[in-house]
Structures are given as C-alpha cells and as structure tokens.
Design a protein around this motif. Sequence first.
Motif: not given
Length: 371
Positions: A223, A226-227, A229, A243
């Motif tokens: 994750r 991908r983002f 964060d 997201g």
Amino acid sequence: MIIRGAGGAVVREATGGSVARWVEVYLEHLQARKLAANSLRAYRLDLGSVGAALAEITGTRVAELPVAEVTATELRSAFARHAAARSASSVTRAWSTWNGFFGFLVVEGAVGGNPMQVVPKPRSAPPTPKPLQGEDTPERLLRLVAEGGRRARNPWPERDLAVLAVLLCTGVRSAELLDLTVASLAGRPGDRRLHVRGKGGKNRSIPIEGALDEVVGAYLSSRRVRFGDRLPGAEPLFVDHRGEPLRRGGLQYLVRQSLRAAGISDRVQRGAMVHALRHTFATRLAEDGANAAEIAKLLGHASINSSQTYIDVTAREQRMSVRANRTHQVLTDLAPRRAPRGPGRPAGAPGGAGAAPPPPGGGGGPRRGGV
C-alpha cells in the motif's frame, strides 16, 4: 385524546409527545451508547416501518400520534402488516426493537406500561452456522488469491489475501473489518493483537499469529508503494484500489470474485457470503477443540448458549485457540519472509523484503465495480 378534524379525519392531540418525537429521542439515547452505525440504521428502519403501519391503522400521522395512546391492539395489527412480506427473523428483530423502545418510554415516564408484552412474536429456529463447505476450501481460496488468480484491472493480491486471511483467521464481522484502522493492530511481533470494536460498542482483542501478521504487513508495504502514504494510525486498515476506505459493497465484491476465481462459489450456502468466512473460523475452532466460552469471547458474542455457563477466557487461552486454527498453516507457506532491516531502514519501509512491486503500467485507471 381523539378528536375529529376537517372532513371527519382522525386527529390525535399530541399531549404526551408523538411517536415520531419519541423515536428520535430513543435513537439519540442509543447513539449516546455508541452503537455501531449499522445497528442504528437497523433500529431506525424497524421503528419507521412499524410506525408507518401504525399510521395506516390509526389514520393518524406518526408525527401526530401520541405515544401514550398507542394500544396493544393497534400494535398487534401493525406487526401483522409488517410481517406480511418479511421473514420471521426480521419480524423478531423489529419486535425486539419496539420492546426496547417501549421499555425506554416506561423508564422515561412517557407511558404507563409496555404493550409489547402482549404482542406475539414469531418463533424463529436457532440460526445454523453456514461455513464454507469442503475440507480444503479456505486453503484453496487463500492460495488462489495469493497467486493473483482474482482477475482485476488493478490487481492487488497482497490486499486481497490480507482481507480474506483476516476474515478467516479472526472471525470478525464485515462491519468490524471495515471499521478497523491501522492502529487497530497493536503489540510487539509475536504478541500482536487486533483491537475490534464490536456490536453495541463492545471492544475485544483478538490474537494475531505470526503468519497472519506477515500477510498484513506485506499488504501495508504494498500500500505504501502504491500510494506513498505514511499510514497514520487513524487511517482505515483496508482500502480500495483508489486508496479510499473499503466499503461494504467493495468487500462483498472482493469476496464474491475471489470465490468465483477459485471455482468454489458453489461451496457457499445460500444467505451467506462474507459471513461464511466468520462461520468457517468458528466452526474450525470448535472442530479443533476450542470450547464454547473461548469461541464466544473471540467472536464478540454477548453470551454463549443458554445451556452453558459463560466462562471468562484468559488471553493465553484465546491465543492457544487461535493458534489451533488450521487456516494459519497455509498462511505460514504464503506469508513473505522479510530480510533483516539494514541501517536506517524503518520497519515495513517500502522497498524492503515483503514489499510489493508497483502495479504494472502505473496501476491503470479505475475499474467500475472493482476494488
């Protein structure tokens, strides 16, 4: 008091507060008890549907119908109408809602007694568990998903595996899973637990075994890739391919498509989907020797079967029960093994062992209906 309005229409004087007004007061009371959003919606639905039937029977709008003048006869007729197109379990739930409503009104002094005591409710057969059928079904499902067998425009096998593994190895309800945050995972490696906010705002803590911890950790690493964060604790634990927080429809779609891809859709009993994974968790615990008290504690049930005495379970006994779950055996094979962290690399940082590569082609555009 009943009076006649223009044209002979029945109008009741709202001297003690109308049904509609007291419904809102009761819902505020329930909200103050920190009930789950789904539970509050169910209460509102049941109060509204039977209230609408009362309005038809009395010829009086709910906003003008004094709650103190609602009779047992009117309630029996209202429930008869309500039950016409509903299952016995739905009617029983509505009966419990209105029984609680009038119990609240008695305490508040709005009515002199509870008329629900003479309103009959259907006798529902005890619900039977509906686990996934087939001895190897959970393992087959997890292996297929881990291999990327669920086709999607934006494939994310790490996320799919983590979602299904948490459902199968903790027995959380779908609403509980969607309510999880990053901070819900707590504790040191080897003693990790999942803090769950269950029905009625009751919290419980479920042991997380090492293999499941690795699977969830790999998902969180993918994750971040991908983002980008930082994943603060208040962020939802599970998100969709954009997201955004994973929603109920997205979760059902994910489970349905995963079952279909694994060729085991026919192993889900009618009326079960996501809940079948919770039933599978509980059934396997029972088969592997966990007692009713342990299972009730892990599932967040208010009580065990009425024929048994509820026994408080220690944290050690809970962990032993979870460890006995055979589903963890396949996770041990599927969980990525992380290499030791080098200097300056934070735990779970992108690029470490167990981190997922970026999705091909930059992730692609959003897919309608996909998660």
